[in-house]
Scaffold this active site. Structure first.
Site, short mmCIF file in Angstrom:
data_model
loop_
_atom_site.label_atom_id
_atom_site.label_comp_id
_atom_site.label_asym_id
_atom_site.label_seq_id
_atom_site.Cartn_x
_atom_site.Cartn_y
_atom_site.Cartn_z
N GLY A 151 0.84 -1.19 0.00
CA GLY A 151 0.00 0.00 0.00
C GLY A 151 0.87 1.24 0.00
O GLY A 151 2.00 1.24 -0.51
N ARG A 152 0.37 2.32 0.60
CA ARG A 152 1.12 3.58 0.58
C ARG A 152 2.44 3.46 1.36
O ARG A 152 3.48 3.93 0.89
CB ARG A 152 0.27 4.71 1.15
CG ARG A 152 -0.94 5.06 0.30
CD ARG A 152 -1.55 6.38 0.74
NE ARG A 152 -1.95 6.33 2.14
CZ ARG A 152 -2.19 7.41 2.88
NH1 ARG A 152 -2.07 8.63 2.35
NH2 ARG A 152 -2.58 7.30 4.14
N ILE A 153 2.38 2.86 2.54
CA ILE A 153 3.60 2.73 3.34
C ILE A 153 4.53 1.71 2.72
O ILE A 153 5.74 1.94 2.56
CB ILE A 153 3.26 2.35 4.79
CG1 ILE A 153 2.43 3.46 5.45
CG2 ILE A 153 4.53 2.08 5.60
CD1 ILE A 153 1.91 3.11 6.83
N ARG A 173 -2.63 -9.04 -1.30
CA ARG A 173 -3.83 -9.23 -2.10
C ARG A 173 -3.57 -8.84 -3.55
O ARG A 173 -2.52 -8.33 -3.89
CB ARG A 173 -4.97 -8.39 -1.52
CG ARG A 173 -5.47 -8.89 -0.17
CD ARG A 173 -6.65 -8.07 0.30
NE ARG A 173 -7.22 -8.61 1.53
CZ ARG A 173 -8.28 -8.09 2.15
NH1 ARG A 173 -8.87 -7.02 1.64
NH2 ARG A 173 -8.74 -8.63 3.27
N THR A 232 5.84 -2.70 11.73
CA THR A 232 5.40 -1.39 12.19
C THR A 232 3.91 -1.21 11.93
O THR A 232 3.41 -0.08 12.03
CB THR A 232 6.19 -0.26 11.50
OG1 THR A 232 6.02 -0.37 10.08
CG2 THR A 232 7.67 -0.32 11.84
N ARG A 234 0.66 -3.74 12.77
CA ARG A 234 -0.09 -4.16 13.95
C ARG A 234 0.45 -5.49 14.45
O ARG A 234 0.70 -6.39 13.65
CB ARG A 234 -1.59 -4.29 13.64
CG ARG A 234 -2.29 -2.97 13.33
CD ARG A 234 -2.37 -2.06 14.54
NE ARG A 234 -3.04 -0.80 14.26
CZ ARG A 234 -2.45 0.30 13.84
NH1 ARG A 234 -1.13 0.30 13.61
NH2 ARG A 234 -3.14 1.40 13.63
N GLU A 263 -1.00 -2.16 24.46
CA GLU A 263 -0.22 -0.93 24.56
C GLU A 263 -0.92 0.03 25.51
O GLU A 263 -2.16 0.07 25.55
CB GLU A 263 -0.06 -0.28 23.19
CG GLU A 263 0.70 -1.13 22.20
CD GLU A 263 0.83 -0.47 20.82
OE1 GLU A 263 1.49 -1.05 19.95
OE2 GLU A 263 0.25 0.62 20.63
N HIS A 281 5.76 2.13 19.60
CA HIS A 281 4.76 2.57 18.61
C HIS A 281 5.00 4.03 18.21
O HIS A 281 4.15 4.91 18.38
CB HIS A 281 3.34 2.40 19.15
CG HIS A 281 2.33 2.23 18.05
ND1 HIS A 281 1.13 1.59 18.22
CD2 HIS A 281 2.35 2.62 16.75
CE1 HIS A 281 0.44 1.59 17.08
NE2 HIS A 281 1.17 2.21 16.18
#
Length: 306
Positions: A151-153, A173, A232, A234, A263, A281
């Site tokens: 995705g974007r990251i 996917r 980074t 989940r 957390e 985080h």
């Protein structure tokens, strides 16, 4: 309007330029996480607008039933897996979300890659203690960077890997696979193939019912003893206890993580492992991202209330 902002650990929100948007309103800012619904409800008596920082506090029926004055929940960023939307609908509470920026999380991902590959936390402590060059790190050039979720990251991290002379291998996917082919990146034959071939493997998936626990013990066991897993996204993408067990068994050989199942995490046996680099985080925790997140969240809250 009475507004509450939860879980501002660094007491940073009041220092932001965006905070001026709430001028004229009564604003409560809490700097800790309160997990007991009754105790949290007592804090939020009379609150009409609630601003949430990422996914730090669960919003569910038990809490909402104690907040009759609550009208709007404004979530920083776009992730709202911690909010029971059906319960919100039953209680007439509107939920609004913002947008995120990928750059800070991608940069933190790459910081963990470098820190883990070169044993930077250990060597910093070694030097401070008078110990000189005690570890042997690994270079990234010429190795394979695995991206699970383009995705974007993930797309930014793939470009960082290319800049470091790494070959990039992608799985995810169909959308991730299509983006990989369009960018001229290699696509793995399967999830297992990704874990077997990647020297450094970064997880960049959204957490949902389909991805929860998507990485199992067999996946990590397929990695090389010299391999590195970076998460980074989940913690729940990996099965409960799976990463700790895998690191103790030496496959993968090292890991860098920024996320945990619970957390804030202050104590855990995994934190003592010598082959783990862990951060609290921090992926989105920097000023530019905070300004964007909170400007959106405050604007969305005020618009919804009007």
């Amino acid at each position: 309007m009475k507004i509450a902002i939860l879980d501002d650990y660094q007491d940073a929100v009041r220092t932001l330029d965006a905070f001026a948007r709430l001028a004229g309103h009564e604003v409560l800012v809490f700097n800790d996480t309160c997990r007991d619904p009754q105790a949290l409800a007592e804090r939020l008596v009379g609150v009409e607008g609630l601003v949430l920082i990422r996914e730090r506090t669960r919003i569910d029926e038990a809490l909402l039933s104690r907040l009759p004055d609550l009208k709007v929940i404004s979530q920083t960023g776009g992730g709202a897996a911690h909010i029971d939307r059906q319960a919100c609908e039953r209680h007439g509470v509107q939920v609004v979300t913002g947008t995120g920026l990928p750059h800070a999380a991608a940069e933190l991902t790459w910081a963990l890659v470098l820190a883990t590959a070169r044993h930077l936390p250990q060597e910093v402590e070694n030097l401070k203690a008078g110990r000189w060059q005690r570890t042997l790190g690994a270079a990234l050039h010429g190795r394979t960077l695995g991206i699970f979720g383009l995705g974007r990251i993930g797309s930014l991290v793939a470009r960082y890997g290319q800049a470091f002379g790494m070959s990039v291998l992608v799985w995810g996917r169909e959308g991730s696979q299509e983006r990989a082919r369009d960018a001229g990146l290699d696509v793995a034959d399967s999830q297992r193939d990704l874990f077997e071939r990647a020297d450094v493997l970064c997880l960049h998936l959204r957490l949902n019912d389909d991805t929860r626990g998507i990485v199992g013990a067999e996946d990590l066991a397929a990695m090389s003893p010299d391999g590195m897993l970076i998460n980074t996204s989940r913690a729940e993408l990996i099965g409960p206890g799976v990463l700790e067990a895998a690191l103790r068994q030496g496959r993968p050989g090292r890991a860098g993580v920024d996320v945990f199942e619970r957390e804030p995490l202050l104590e855990h046996p995994m934190l003592a492992l010598p082959n783990l680099v862990a951060t609290p985080h921090l992926g989105y925790v920097e000023k530019d991202t905070y300004e964007r997140y909170f400007a959106d969240a405050f604007d969305n809250l005020l618009a919804a209330m009007q």
